[in-house]
Design a protein around this motif. Structure first.
Motif, PDB file in Angstrom:
ATOM      1  N   TYR A  29      91.736 -14.157 -16.642  1.00  0.00           N
ATOM      2  CA  TYR A  29      92.359 -14.633 -15.412  1.00  0.00           C
ATOM      3  C   TYR A  29      91.349 -15.314 -14.504  1.00  0.00           C
ATOM      4  CZ  TYR A  29      90.341 -10.369 -13.483  1.00  0.00           C
ATOM      5  OH  TYR A  29      89.487  -9.388 -13.109  1.00  0.00           O
ATOM      6  N   THR A  30      90.074 -15.101 -14.771  1.00  0.00           N
ATOM      7  CA  THR A  30      89.039 -15.734 -13.950  1.00  0.00           C
ATOM      8  C   THR A  30      88.675 -17.139 -14.442  1.00  0.00           C
ATOM      9  OG1 THR A  30      87.196 -14.874 -15.259  1.00  0.00           O
ATOM     10  CG2 THR A  30      88.047 -13.470 -13.495  1.00  0.00           C
ATOM     11  N   MET A  31      89.204 -17.517 -15.595  1.00  0.00           N
ATOM     12  CA  MET A  31      88.825 -18.806 -16.161  1.00  0.00           C
ATOM     13  C   MET A  31      89.508 -19.947 -15.426  1.00  0.00           C
ATOM     14  SD  MET A  31      86.630 -18.130 -18.468  1.00  0.00           S
ATOM     15  CE  MET A  31      86.122 -16.774 -17.398  1.00  0.00           C
ATOM     16  N   TYR A  32      88.731 -20.962 -15.042  1.00  0.00           N
ATOM     17  CA  TYR A  32      89.278 -22.121 -14.361  1.00  0.00           C
ATOM     18  C   TYR A  32      89.597 -23.250 -15.326  1.00  0.00           C
ATOM     19  CZ  TYR A  32      89.979 -25.944 -11.124  1.00  0.00           C
ATOM     20  OH  TYR A  32      90.530 -26.988 -10.447  1.00  0.00           O
ATOM     21  N   CYS A  33      88.780 -23.406 -16.326  1.00  0.00           N
ATOM     22  CA  CYS A  33      88.928 -24.543 -17.250  1.00  0.00           C
ATOM     23  C   CYS A  33      88.815 -24.045 -18.681  1.00  0.00           C
ATOM     24  CB  CYS A  33      87.836 -25.572 -16.956  1.00  0.00           C
ATOM     25  SG  CYS A  33      87.895 -27.047 -17.999  1.00  0.00           S
ATOM     26  N   MET A  34      89.712 -24.509 -19.526  1.00  0.00           N
ATOM     27  CA  MET A  34      89.636 -24.225 -20.953  1.00  0.00           C
ATOM     28  C   MET A  34      89.744 -25.538 -21.709  1.00  0.00           C
ATOM     29  SD  MET A  34      91.757 -20.692 -21.474  1.00  0.00           S
ATOM     30  CE  MET A  34      90.908 -20.361 -23.034  1.00  0.00           C
ATOM     31  N   GLY A  35      89.154 -25.556 -22.880  1.00  0.00           N
ATOM     32  CA  GLY A  35      89.178 -26.811 -23.611  1.00  0.00           C
ATOM     33  C   GLY A  35      88.933 -26.641 -25.093  1.00  0.00           C
TER      34      GLY A  35
END
Length: 123
Positions: A29-35
């Motif tokens: 839930y703390t992740m801002y960006c995924m790729g």
């Protein structure tokens, strides 16, 4: 700590499709960006598709119109739908994530990586 596990790679003929999955666990839930990134033998790792916490997406030019990135937060899963695959798409594909409030193509920004899943496209 965040763990990422990719699956869905394989071998297909040109023009075929694959759907990659990235299952995440931990403080996702703390992740801002995924790729999704990929790396072919002898080449540098390159960004393929990004998605941020707000759902905004970005694609590298070579996959625009063919690949789609999506994220199911309830299932903690990131997908990459790959259509009209080409031999030049052959590479190891990696899922990555970070919690810095920006989303760009720099691999060095991403602190969390999966182990990778191989995609091979034959002509």
């Amino acid at each position: 700590q965040v763990q990422l596990v990719e699956s869905g790679g394989g071998s297909v003929q040109a023009g075929g499709s694959l759907r990659l999955s990235c299952a995440s666990s931990g403080y996702t839930y703390t992740m801002y960006c995924m790729g999704w990134f990929r790396q072919a033998p002898g080449k540098e790792r390159e960004g393929v598709a990004l998605i941020n916490r707000n759902g905004a997406t970005a694609y590298t030019d070579s996959v625009k119109g063919r690949f789609t990135i999506s994220n199911d937060n309830a299932k903690n899963t990131l997908w990459l739908q790959m259509n009209s695959l080409k031999p030049e798409d052959t590479a190891m594909y990696y899922c990555a994530a970070h919690n810095t409030p920006r989303c760009n193509w720099l691999p060095s920004d991403f602190g969390y990586w999966g182990q990778g899943t191989q995609v091979t496209v034959s002509s």
